[in-house]
Design an enzyme around this catalytic site. Structure first.
Site, PDB file in Angstrom:
ATOM      1  N   CYS A  70       0.869  -1.286  -0.104  1.00 22.85           N
ATOM      2  CA  CYS A  70       0.049  -0.233   0.025  1.00 22.85           C
ATOM      3  C   CYS A  70       0.927   1.300  -0.077  1.00 22.85           C
ATOM      4  O   CYS A  70       2.132   1.140  -0.449  1.00 22.85           O
ATOM      5  CB  CYS A  70      -0.811   0.125   1.143  1.00 22.85           C
TER       6      CYS A  70
ATOM      7  N   ARG B  38      -3.347  -0.628   5.183  1.00 27.44           N
ATOM      8  CA  ARG B  38      -3.965  -1.908   4.491  1.00 27.44           C
ATOM      9  C   ARG B  38      -3.108  -3.083   4.333  1.00 27.44           C
ATOM     10  O   ARG B  38      -3.276  -4.269   4.664  1.00 27.44           O
ATOM     11  CB  ARG B  38      -4.391  -1.250   3.141  1.00 27.44           C
TER      12      ARG B  38
ATOM     13  N   ASP C 242      -8.348   3.714   1.587  1.00 31.49           N
ATOM     14  CA  ASP C 242      -7.316   3.965   2.804  1.00 31.49           C
ATOM     15  C   ASP C 242      -8.043   4.549   3.933  1.00 31.49           C
ATOM     16  O   ASP C 242      -8.392   5.450   3.862  1.00 31.49           O
ATOM     17  CB  ASP C 242      -6.430   4.892   2.045  1.00 31.49           C
TER      18      ASP C 242
END
Length: 152
Positions: A9, A15, A123
């Site tokens: 990420c 994440r 996100d």
């Protein structure tokens, strides 16, 4: 056979460590041999643990991310892993920009392997929704484990 996978990420604090922790736990519970890591396309958080809000959401779902530390994605990762999974399209583009000539390591969007119908993992660092991300990641990890079982 050991499956070596990398989740990527932006900063490697929300994440990708969530995918790392959940996938590793589920793969081991399924009896699969795995080497799992996470990385970020940016270096802002190198050496830091996952975001405390992400850790809390993962812990509430039964996953401990506290031992993980952020690292930056590098071109050398193409040779270290069998597959690389990007959390969003920008991560995918940033990863591909570092691909060494002639390298064929598969890189794909993480959610393309799961049932969500979405392309990108939101996100939560900016958008919130940590619990929803944990659930989405867990469902995708279940599907990925099944893919690995079928491949043998």
């Amino acid at each position: 056979m050991t499956h070596r996978v990398l989740f990527v990420c932006l900063g490697n604090i929300c994440r990708s460590p969530t995918a790392h922790g959940i996938f590793e736990a589920k793969a081991r519970a399924a009896g699969l041999e795995v080497e799992v890591e996470g990385a970020g396309t940016g270096a802002w958080h190198v050496g830091e643990p996952p975001d405390r809000r992400m850790q809390a959401a993962a812990k509430a779902a039964g996953y401990d991310l506290s031992a993980l530390r952020a690292q930056k994605f590098t071109a050398a990762d193409f040779d270290r892993f069998d597959a690389i999974y990007a959390m969003d399209r920008q991560n995918l583009a940033d990863i591909e920009a570092l691909r060494p000539a002639g390298n064929a390591t598969p890189v794909s969007l993480f959610l393309s392997h799961g049932p969500s119908g979405r392309e990108e993992v939101p996100d939560p660092y900016y958008e919130g929704g940590f619990d929803g991300v944990v659930e989405m990641v867990a469902q995708t990890c279940d599907a990925m484990i099944e893919e690995l079982r079928l491949k043998g």
